[in-house]
Scaffold this motif. Sequence first.
Motif, PDB file in Angstrom:
ATOM      1  N   ASN A  28       1.014  -4.133 -12.911  1.00 46.45           N
ATOM      2  CA  ASN A  28       1.649  -3.630 -11.691  1.00 46.45           C
ATOM      3  C   ASN A  28       1.670  -4.748 -10.653  1.00 46.45           C
ATOM      4  O   ASN A  28       0.825  -4.797  -9.754  1.00 46.45           O
ATOM      5  CB  ASN A  28       0.883  -2.415 -11.151  1.00 46.45           C
ATOM      6  CG  ASN A  28       1.454  -1.914  -9.831  1.00 46.45           C
ATOM      7  OD1 ASN A  28       2.609  -2.202  -9.494  1.00 46.45           O
ATOM      8  ND2 ASN A  28       0.653  -1.177  -9.079  1.00 46.45           N
ATOM      9  N   PRO A  29       2.632  -5.676 -10.753  1.00 49.07           N
ATOM     10  CA  PRO A  29       2.659  -6.815  -9.835  1.00 49.07           C
ATOM     11  C   PRO A  29       2.695  -6.426  -8.353  1.00 49.07           C
ATOM     12  O   PRO A  29       2.152  -7.153  -7.514  1.00 49.07           O
ATOM     13  CB  PRO A  29       3.949  -7.552 -10.238  1.00 49.07           C
ATOM     14  CG  PRO A  29       4.158  -7.179 -11.671  1.00 49.07           C
ATOM     15  CD  PRO A  29       3.695  -5.754 -11.775  1.00 49.07           C
ATOM     16  N   GLN A  30       3.288  -5.279  -8.038  1.00 51.02           N
ATOM     17  CA  GLN A  30       3.348  -4.854  -6.639  1.00 51.02           C
ATOM     18  C   GLN A  30       1.964  -4.537  -6.066  1.00 51.02           C
ATOM     19  O   GLN A  30       1.799  -4.459  -4.847  1.00 51.02           O
ATOM     20  CB  GLN A  30       4.263  -3.631  -6.501  1.00 51.02           C
ATOM     21  CG  GLN A  30       5.727  -3.942  -6.735  1.00 51.02           C
ATOM     22  CD  GLN A  30       6.245  -5.045  -5.820  1.00 51.02           C
ATOM     23  OE1 GLN A  30       5.954  -5.065  -4.622  1.00 51.02           O
ATOM     24  NE2 GLN A  30       7.020  -5.962  -6.380  1.00 51.02           N
ATOM     25  N   LEU A  31       0.978  -4.387  -6.951  1.00 46.68           N
ATOM     26  CA  LEU A  31      -0.383  -4.143  -6.482  1.00 46.68           C
ATOM     27  C   LEU A  31      -0.869  -5.298  -5.614  1.00 46.68           C
ATOM     28  O   LEU A  31      -1.630  -5.095  -4.663  1.00 46.68           O
ATOM     29  CB  LEU A  31      -1.325  -3.946  -7.670  1.00 46.68           C
ATOM     30  CG  LEU A  31      -2.804  -3.737  -7.341  1.00 46.68           C
ATOM     31  CD1 LEU A  31      -3.006  -2.465  -6.529  1.00 46.68           C
ATOM     32  CD2 LEU A  31      -3.633  -3.693  -8.618  1.00 46.68           C
TER      33      LEU A  31
ATOM     34  N   SER B 193       0.880  -7.097  -3.513  1.00 49.28           N
ATOM     35  CA  SER B 193       1.410  -6.870  -2.163  1.00 49.28           C
ATOM     36  C   SER B 193       0.685  -5.723  -1.474  1.00 49.28           C
ATOM     37  O   SER B 193       0.389  -5.786  -0.275  1.00 49.28           O
ATOM     38  CB  SER B 193       2.912  -6.577  -2.233  1.00 49.28           C
ATOM     39  OG  SER B 193       3.609  -7.623  -2.866  1.00 49.28           O
ATOM     40  N   GLN B 194       0.387  -4.682  -2.229  1.00 46.31           N
ATOM     41  CA  GLN B 194      -0.302  -3.520  -1.660  1.00 46.31           C
ATOM     42  C   GLN B 194      -1.708  -3.876  -1.184  1.00 46.31           C
ATOM     43  O   GLN B 194      -2.133  -3.473  -0.098  1.00 46.31           O
ATOM     44  CB  GLN B 194      -0.353  -2.404  -2.694  1.00 46.31           C
ATOM     45  CG  GLN B 194       1.007  -1.825  -3.059  1.00 46.31           C
ATOM     46  CD  GLN B 194       0.977  -1.000  -4.332  1.00 46.31           C
ATOM     47  OE1 GLN B 194      -0.090  -0.730  -4.900  1.00 46.31           O
ATOM     48  NE2 GLN B 194       2.141  -0.595  -4.806  1.00 46.31           N
TER      49      GLN B 194
ATOM     50  N   GLU C 118       5.125 -16.394  -9.150  1.00 50.27           N
ATOM     51  CA  GLU C 118       5.488 -15.012  -8.831  1.00 50.27           C
ATOM     52  C   GLU C 118       4.415 -14.344  -7.964  1.00 50.27           C
ATOM     53  O   GLU C 118       4.722 -13.687  -6.965  1.00 50.27           O
ATOM     54  CB  GLU C 118       5.680 -14.190 -10.106  1.00 50.27           C
ATOM     55  CG  GLU C 118       5.993 -12.715  -9.821  1.00 50.27           C
ATOM     56  CD  GLU C 118       6.026 -11.856 -11.062  1.00 50.27           C
ATOM     57  OE1 GLU C 118       6.097 -10.614 -10.913  1.00 50.27           O
ATOM     58  OE2 GLU C 118       5.977 -12.394 -12.186  1.00 50.27           O
TER      59      GLU C 118
ATOM     60  N   LEU D 279       4.393 -12.665  -4.136  1.00 46.40           N
ATOM     61  CA  LEU D 279       4.033 -11.258  -3.910  1.00 46.40           C
ATOM     62  C   LEU D 279       2.887 -11.086  -2.915  1.00 46.40           C
ATOM     63  O   LEU D 279       2.621  -9.962  -2.469  1.00 46.40           O
ATOM     64  CB  LEU D 279       3.662 -10.599  -5.238  1.00 46.40           C
ATOM     65  CG  LEU D 279       4.828 -10.318  -6.186  1.00 46.40           C
ATOM     66  CD1 LEU D 279       4.320  -9.930  -7.565  1.00 46.40           C
ATOM     67  CD2 LEU D 279       5.714  -9.208  -5.619  1.00 46.40           C
TER      68      LEU D 279
END
Length: 260
Positions: A109-112, A114-115, A161, A165
């Motif tokens: 979950n690459p968006q983790l 950013s979160q 990447e 992010l």
Amino acid sequence: MLRPRIIPCLLIQDGGLVKTVKFKDPKYVGDPINAVKIFNEKEADELIVIDIDATANAVEPNYAQIAKLAAECRMPLCYGGGIRTAEQAKQIIALGVEKVAISSAAFENPQLISQIAAEIGRQSVVVVLDHKARLLSKQQDVWTHNGTRNTKRSVIEAAKEFEELGAGEIVLNSIENDGKMKGYDIELAIKLREAVRIPITILGGGGSLEDMRSVVAACGVVGVAAGSFFVFKGGYRAVLISYPSAQQKDDIIYSALRAR
């Protein structure tokens, strides 16, 4: 002035301090709290603590143990293992830890990234890239779950990447060099340093102060981490926790930076 950091990396399994060779055959070497106390006395620059089973066994971070480590630690502490949500990361930071490290969760979950960065600040988000060469190829792929799952992503591609992010630091960890104490993967470290702007730490293979000097001479202001070098002594690998003196660190750092 930014300075290179000399960083012990402690591996935890079942609550105890262990050391591995090429991510295999963990050997119990003592109590992590006692190790932290010694590194406090020796004024280590920073400390990385990784629970090597939390992610592999799909269990939550051991918050009770993390709290004890953070309460004892008088240097910046980075903790990794089992972190899969931004809320978990936030809870760990609230215990007194300065940075949280993730690996497999960043690929799932690459968006983790950013979160977590939004919750605790980019400077506290570390992504660990455990790597080894692809079979019959020089490409260094990132592996997760204690080196058992190949993401089939190259180190440099993934690092770029994750920087975009919101990762604040990359730890580059060589699976093949782990525990061997025969030197770092300098070539890949240089490529990573050139590829990203954020701080990087090089881990895997450190067996001498000269090995560490070589990383700094090649890459400049980076973190240089080691495990076995700080907990073993001599050819029979007797357990003896050590850390370079302030004078030794200065000699390593300044001689290396002058060599650049």
